[in-house]
Design an enzyme around this catalytic site. Structure first.
Site, PDB file in Angstrom:
ATOM      1  N   GLY A 209       0.765  -1.280   0.094  1.00 12.39           N
ATOM      2  CA  GLY A 209       0.090   0.015   0.095  1.00 12.39           C
ATOM      3  C   GLY A 209       0.817   1.212  -0.090  1.00 12.39           C
ATOM      4  O   GLY A 209       0.197   2.457   0.230  1.00 12.39           O
ATOM      5  N   GLU A 240       4.899  -6.392   1.914  1.00 12.50           N
ATOM      6  CA  GLU A 240       4.541  -7.017   0.458  1.00 12.50           C
ATOM      7  C   GLU A 240       4.036  -5.960  -0.512  1.00 12.50           C
ATOM      8  O   GLU A 240       2.741  -6.075  -0.920  1.00 12.50           O
ATOM      9  CB  GLU A 240       3.465  -8.245   0.878  1.00 12.50           C
ATOM     10  CG  GLU A 240       2.355  -7.832   1.538  1.00 12.50           C
ATOM     11  CD  GLU A 240       1.393  -8.713   2.199  1.00 12.50           C
ATOM     12  OE1 GLU A 240       1.825  -9.986   1.725  1.00 12.50           O
ATOM     13  OE2 GLU A 240       0.421  -8.676   2.339  1.00 12.50           O
ATOM     14  N   GLY A 242       3.304  -3.857  -3.726  1.00  8.81           N
ATOM     15  CA  GLY A 242       3.197  -4.317  -5.197  1.00  8.81           C
ATOM     16  C   GLY A 242       3.400  -2.941  -6.327  1.00  8.81           C
ATOM     17  O   GLY A 242       4.260  -2.693  -6.923  1.00  8.81           O
ATOM     18  N   ARG A 243       2.320  -1.949  -6.106  1.00  5.54           N
ATOM     19  CA  ARG A 243       2.350  -0.818  -6.921  1.00  5.54           C
ATOM     20  C   ARG A 243       3.620  -0.243  -7.038  1.00  5.54           C
ATOM     21  O   ARG A 243       4.188   0.353  -7.928  1.00  5.54           O
ATOM     22  CB  ARG A 243       1.163   0.159  -6.406  1.00  5.54           C
ATOM     23  CG  ARG A 243       0.767   1.251  -7.365  1.00  5.54           C
ATOM     24  CD  ARG A 243      -0.347   2.098  -6.813  1.00  5.54           C
ATOM     25  NE  ARG A 243      -1.556   1.312  -6.743  1.00  5.54           N
ATOM     26  CZ  ARG A 243      -2.517   1.234  -7.431  1.00  5.54           C
ATOM     27  NH1 ARG A 243      -2.659   1.658  -8.663  1.00  5.54           N
ATOM     28  NH2 ARG A 243      -3.560   0.718  -7.241  1.00  5.54           N
ATOM     29  N   CYS A 308     -16.462   2.479 -27.203  1.00  8.42           N
ATOM     30  CA  CYS A 308     -17.705   3.185 -27.388  1.00  8.42           C
ATOM     31  C   CYS A 308     -18.527   3.566 -25.915  1.00  8.42           C
ATOM     32  O   CYS A 308     -19.651   2.739 -25.829  1.00  8.42           O
ATOM     33  CB  CYS A 308     -18.888   2.389 -28.195  1.00  8.42           C
ATOM     34  SG  CYS A 308     -18.028   1.829 -29.604  1.00  8.42           S
ATOM     35  N   TYR A 337      -0.947  -2.670 -11.784  1.00 12.84           N
ATOM     36  CA  TYR A 337      -2.741  -2.545 -11.857  1.00 12.84           C
ATOM     37  C   TYR A 337      -2.931  -1.805 -13.128  1.00 12.84           C
ATOM     38  O   TYR A 337      -3.808  -1.106 -13.232  1.00 12.84           O
ATOM     39  CB  TYR A 337      -2.999  -1.695 -10.588  1.00 12.84           C
ATOM     40  CG  TYR A 337      -2.810  -2.414  -9.522  1.00 12.84           C
ATOM     41  CD1 TYR A 337      -3.496  -3.489  -8.811  1.00 12.84           C
ATOM     42  CD2 TYR A 337      -1.751  -1.928  -8.701  1.00 12.84           C
ATOM     43  CE1 TYR A 337      -3.093  -4.123  -7.716  1.00 12.84           C
ATOM     44  CE2 TYR A 337      -1.258  -2.449  -7.238  1.00 12.84           C
ATOM     45  CZ  TYR A 337      -1.888  -3.607  -6.883  1.00 12.84           C
ATOM     46  OH  TYR A 337      -1.493  -4.129  -5.548  1.00 12.84           O
TER      47      TYR A 337
HETATM   48  C1  LIG Z   1      -2.994  -5.516  -2.952  1.00 14.03           C
HETATM   49  C2  LIG Z   1      -2.315  -6.026  -1.801  1.00 14.03           C
HETATM   50  C3  LIG Z   1      -1.022  -5.746  -1.556  1.00 14.03           C
HETATM   51  C4  LIG Z   1      -0.234  -5.021  -2.609  1.00 14.03           C
HETATM   52  O1  LIG Z   1      -0.731  -3.566  -2.282  1.00 14.03           O
HETATM   53  P1  LIG Z   1      -0.223  -2.265  -3.180  1.00 14.03           P
HETATM   54  O2  LIG Z   1      -0.966  -1.162  -2.779  1.00 14.03           O
HETATM   55  O3  LIG Z   1       0.238  -2.938  -4.499  1.00 14.03           O
HETATM   56  O4  LIG Z   1       1.064  -2.235  -2.605  1.00 14.03           O
HETATM   57  C5  LIG Z   1      -0.378  -6.457  -0.419  1.00 14.03           C
HETATM   58  N1  LIG Z   1      -0.899  -6.993   0.411  1.00 14.03           N
HETATM   59  C6  LIG Z   1      -2.226  -7.376   0.404  1.00 14.03           C
HETATM   60  C7  LIG Z   1      -3.046  -8.350   1.230  1.00 14.03           C
HETATM   61  C8  LIG Z   1      -3.046  -6.965  -0.886  1.00 14.03           C
HETATM   62  O5  LIG Z   1      -4.191  -7.280  -0.707  1.00 14.03           O
END
Ligand SMILES: *Cc1c(COP(=O)(O)O)cnc(C)c1O
Length: 358
Positions: A209, A240, A242-243, A308, A337
């Site tokens: 996050g 953990e 991601g983004r 469209c 994403y």
């Molecule tokens: C989506 C998610 C992440 C990654 O979140 P980001 O905003 O991409 O860093 C990590 N842990 C859990 C449980 C998630 O659902």
């Protein structure tokens, strides 16, 4: 990136900068010290991206049986953490092969207990302050204190399941100081609780996050501040993201099909659309972009795709140089994403091609 983007045979295309990504994750790794870094595959599970990240991360967080199978095939030796709500019986069986399972409910714990040995973290949904979060992950995710205590009772009589710690992914879009404050609040609750449960060497997974600012691509999450702060939490800590790992090293490159002015508004119609790059629609922002071929006096226009629907907008009322059919535009920050959350089959246009800077 520009040279590759300009010399493609077909548009639209995704271009991923693998060396840039490796540099980025190397600097994140360095800032984190002893904090373990798992990458959340759901941000972008592209196999080349996973392979580029692999040497620099401790493991991968997967959230479905599909992701688990894909990551296992791509990176057979990487430790996995398996999370996500609503795991099916088949997924729970697959999850037994992961290094850690994030348990989301007492029912899930009971189902898992019947299957075999597993190392688990209980996912907590704590009533903590998450000011300025882009997305608060409350609702169906994790457990409140009552459900966590119920899990503790279930675990007490169980010989298969080993409680290792607490997992909490409570919000997304937070800056480093806010994330750190949240991590400390999680530790403040979880470490004493885990001690009561007799857990030695407790683990905290404080989630992902980390903020990504699409309006300001150069202002990055402060990994130094976050890493230094996490080091003061007296337990094994894992994150953990991601983004914030992959967003910056992907581009969606496409060409202009038409330019027109209707009722005073200028529209630039691009090949492809938000069925390939849904991010600006889901996040409600203007996707940052560069015009690779055109220069000159800028004027406002709205960049749209071929769908469209009036929702097919990449960027509204933004300044662009004079554009004509054939000009090429590269949307930045399309590495997370983006393709994998998009509704590819809507309108049955051709899919983009994928290219990698190596
Ligand atoms: C989506 C998610 C992440 C990654 O979140 P980001 O905003 O991409 O860093 C990590 N842990 C859990 C449980 C998630 O659902």
């Amino acid at each position: 990136m520009n040279e590759l983007a300009l010399n493609l045979d077909t548009y639209p295309a995704y271009v991923y900068d693998l060396p840039g990504l490796a540099d980025h994750v190397t600097s994140i790794r360095a800032a984190l010290g002893s904090t373990e870094l798992f990458y959340a595959a759901k941000a972008n599970p592209d196999a080349e991206i996973l392979r580029a990240l692999a040497p620099h991360i401790d493991g991968i967080e997967v959230s479905s049986g599909g992701e688990l199978a894909h990551v296992r095939e791509t990176l057979p030796d990487k430790p996995l953490a398996f999370g996500g709500p609503g795991k099916t019986p088949e997924e729970l069986r697959l999850a037994l092969t992961a290094d850690r399972i994030h348990v989301e409910s007492p029912n899930e714990l009971k189902n898992l207990a019947a299957l075999g040995p597993a190392n688990i973290l209980l996912r907590a949904n704590l009533p903590l302050d998450t000011p300025n979060a882009a997305l608060a992950m409350s609702g169906p995710f994790g457990m409140d204190e009552d459900a966590l205590n119920e899990c503790a009772r279930l675990l007490a009589g169980n010989r298969h399941l080993t409680l290792r710690g607490v997992h909490a992914h409570l919000a997304s879009g937070l800056d480093a100081r806010t994330m750190l404050d949240l991590a400390r609040q999680i530790a403040g609750w979880a470490l004493p609780w885990l001690k009561t449960q007799g857990v030695d060497d407790p683990e905290l997974n404080v989630g992902g996050g980390m903020a990504v600012d699409y309006a300001s691509p150069s202002s990055l999450f402060d990994w130094q501040v976050y890493g230094a702060g996490l080091a003061s939490i007296p337990s094994r800590v894992r994150i953990e993201p991601g983004r914030a790992v992959t967003a910056y090293h992907g581009w969606y490159v496409t060409d202009v099909l038409d330019v027109k002015t209707t009722r005073g508004e200028t529209y630039v119609i691009l090949r492809g659309g938000t069925h390939h790059l849904r991010t600006p629609v889901t996040k409600g922002h203007d996707q940052p972009f560069t015009c690779l071929t055109a220069t000159g006096q800028e004027s406002p226009a709205t960049l749209v795709g071929q769908l469209c629907t009036p929702k097919d907008v990449f960027a509204r009322d933004v300044l662009v140089p004079p554009l004509a059919p054939g000009d090429i535009i590269a949307f930045a920050m399309a590495g997370a994403y983006a393709w994998n959350i998009s509704h590819h089959d809507f309108l049955m246009h051709p899919k983009p091609t994928f290219h990698y800077l190596r």
